[in-house]
Design an enzyme around this catalytic site. Structure first.
Site, PDB file in Angstrom:
ATOM      1  N   ASN A  10      -6.724  14.152  -8.086  1.00  0.00           N
ATOM      2  CA  ASN A  10      -7.120  14.904  -6.888  1.00  0.00           C
ATOM      3  C   ASN A  10      -8.418  14.410  -6.257  1.00  0.00           C
ATOM      4  O   ASN A  10      -8.940  15.032  -5.348  1.00  0.00           O
ATOM      5  CB  ASN A  10      -7.211  16.396  -7.188  1.00  0.00           C
ATOM      6  CG  ASN A  10      -8.293  16.727  -8.192  1.00  0.00           C
ATOM      7  OD1 ASN A  10      -8.727  15.874  -8.958  1.00  0.00           O
ATOM      8  ND2 ASN A  10      -8.727  17.974  -8.208  1.00  0.00           N
ATOM      9  N   CYS A  11      -8.926  13.267  -6.686  1.00  0.00           N
ATOM     10  CA  CYS A  11     -10.150  12.688  -6.131  1.00  0.00           C
ATOM     11  C   CYS A  11      -9.829  11.963  -4.817  1.00  0.00           C
ATOM     12  O   CYS A  11      -8.921  11.135  -4.759  1.00  0.00           O
ATOM     13  CB  CYS A  11     -10.755  11.718  -7.143  1.00  0.00           C
ATOM     14  SG  CYS A  11     -12.108  10.723  -6.496  1.00  0.00           S
TER      15      CYS A  11
END
Length: 117
Positions: free
Chosen positions: A10-11
Protein backbone atom coordinates in the site's frame (compact mmCIF):
# COMPACT_ATOMS: atom_id res chain seq x y z
CA UNK A 1 19.50 -10.72 -14.08
CA UNK A 2 17.23 -11.33 -11.10
CA UNK A 3 15.37 -8.33 -9.71
CA UNK A 4 13.53 -8.31 -6.40
CA UNK A 5 11.60 -5.35 -5.04
CA UNK A 6 11.11 -5.13 -1.27
CA UNK A 7 8.40 -3.03 0.32
CA UNK A 8 4.74 -2.98 1.29
CA UNK A 9 1.85 -3.12 -1.15
CA UNK A 10 0.00 0.00 0.00
CA UNK A 11 3.02 2.34 -0.27
CA UNK A 12 2.58 5.03 -2.94
CA UNK A 13 6.26 4.97 -3.88
CA UNK A 14 6.11 1.19 -4.30
CA UNK A 15 3.10 1.61 -6.57
CA UNK A 16 4.96 4.14 -8.74
CA UNK A 17 8.04 1.93 -8.96
CA UNK A 18 5.96 -1.13 -9.87
CA UNK A 19 4.12 0.76 -12.60
CA UNK A 20 7.44 2.02 -13.95
CA UNK A 21 8.94 -1.50 -14.09
CA UNK A 22 5.81 -3.11 -15.53
CA UNK A 23 5.34 -0.44 -18.20
CA UNK A 24 8.85 -1.28 -19.43
CA UNK A 25 8.36 -5.06 -19.28
CA UNK A 26 11.02 -5.42 -16.60
CA UNK A 27 10.47 -8.72 -14.79
CA UNK A 28 10.80 -8.62 -11.01
CA UNK A 29 9.63 -10.42 -7.89
CA UNK A 30 7.84 -8.46 -5.16
CA UNK A 31 8.63 -9.21 -1.51
CA UNK A 32 6.07 -7.75 0.90
CA UNK A 33 7.62 -6.97 4.30
CA UNK A 34 4.27 -7.22 6.02
CA UNK A 35 3.55 -10.70 4.71
CA UNK A 36 7.07 -12.13 4.49
CA UNK A 37 9.17 -10.07 6.91
CA UNK A 38 12.88 -9.61 6.26
CA UNK A 39 15.71 -12.01 7.06
CA UNK A 40 18.48 -10.79 9.37
CA UNK A 41 21.17 -11.98 6.92
CA UNK A 42 19.65 -10.01 4.05
CA UNK A 43 19.36 -6.85 6.17
CA UNK A 44 22.98 -7.32 7.32
CA UNK A 45 24.04 -7.55 3.67
CA UNK A 46 22.21 -4.35 2.76
CA UNK A 47 23.64 -2.51 5.75
CA UNK A 48 27.11 -3.74 4.81
CA UNK A 49 26.73 -2.41 1.27
CA UNK A 50 24.89 0.88 1.75
CA UNK A 51 24.75 1.60 5.49
CA UNK A 52 21.93 1.56 8.00
CA UNK A 53 21.48 5.32 7.76
CA UNK A 54 20.31 5.02 4.16
CA UNK A 55 17.92 2.17 4.99
CA UNK A 56 16.22 3.42 8.16
CA UNK A 57 13.26 5.62 7.29
CA UNK A 58 13.09 8.08 10.17
CA UNK A 59 10.17 9.79 8.46
CA UNK A 60 7.96 6.69 8.52
CA UNK A 61 4.87 6.59 10.68
CA UNK A 62 6.21 3.47 12.37
CA UNK A 63 9.46 5.22 13.38
CA UNK A 64 7.70 8.39 14.50
CA UNK A 65 5.40 6.34 16.75
CA UNK A 66 8.30 4.67 18.57
CA UNK A 67 8.98 5.63 22.17
CA UNK A 68 11.63 8.37 22.41
CA UNK A 69 13.98 5.91 24.14
CA UNK A 70 14.01 3.74 20.97
CA UNK A 71 14.88 6.74 18.79
CA UNK A 72 17.78 7.92 20.94
CA UNK A 73 21.42 6.81 20.58
CA UNK A 74 20.82 5.04 17.29
CA UNK A 75 23.68 2.94 16.04
CA UNK A 76 23.92 0.11 13.52
CA UNK A 77 22.87 -2.65 15.92
CA UNK A 78 19.92 -0.72 17.33
CA UNK A 79 18.77 0.36 13.86
CA UNK A 80 18.96 -3.21 12.53
CA UNK A 81 17.01 -4.51 15.53
CA UNK A 82 14.30 -1.89 14.92
CA UNK A 83 14.09 -2.69 11.18
CA UNK A 84 13.93 -6.44 11.84
CA UNK A 85 11.18 -5.98 14.43
CA UNK A 86 9.22 -3.56 12.22
CA UNK A 87 10.31 -3.80 8.57
CA UNK A 88 7.99 -0.95 7.60
CA UNK A 89 10.78 1.30 8.95
CA UNK A 90 12.95 0.30 5.98
CA UNK A 91 12.91 2.91 3.21
CA UNK A 92 10.96 1.82 0.17
CA UNK A 93 11.41 0.38 -2.25
CA UNK A 94 14.61 -1.57 -1.91
CA UNK A 95 15.46 -3.03 -5.30
CA UNK A 96 17.97 -5.85 -5.52
CA UNK A 97 19.44 -6.17 -8.98
CA UNK A 98 21.87 -9.05 -8.80
CA UNK A 99 24.44 -7.81 -6.27
CA UNK A 100 23.42 -4.14 -6.55
CA UNK A 101 20.94 -2.38 -4.26
CA UNK A 102 18.83 0.70 -5.00
CA UNK A 103 16.86 2.45 -2.27
CA UNK A 104 13.93 4.68 -3.12
CA UNK A 105 12.47 5.33 -6.55
CA UNK A 106 13.87 7.72 -9.11
CA UNK A 107 12.97 6.91 -12.72
CA UNK A 108 16.35 8.03 -14.06
CA UNK A 109 18.19 5.76 -11.60
CA UNK A 110 15.96 2.81 -12.48
CA UNK A 111 16.48 3.50 -16.18
CA UNK A 112 20.24 3.46 -15.79
CA UNK A 113 20.14 0.29 -13.67
CA UNK A 114 17.57 -1.87 -15.49
CA UNK A 115 16.77 -0.20 -18.78
CA UNK A 116 13.63 -1.75 -20.14
CA UNK A 117 11.82 -0.94 -23.34
Amino acid sequence: MTITMYGITNCDTIKKARVWLESRDVAYRFHDYRAEGIEADRLDGWVGKIGWEKLLNKGSTTFRELPESDKQALDENKAKALMLAKPTMIKRPVLEIGDDILVGFKPEVYQAAVGGK
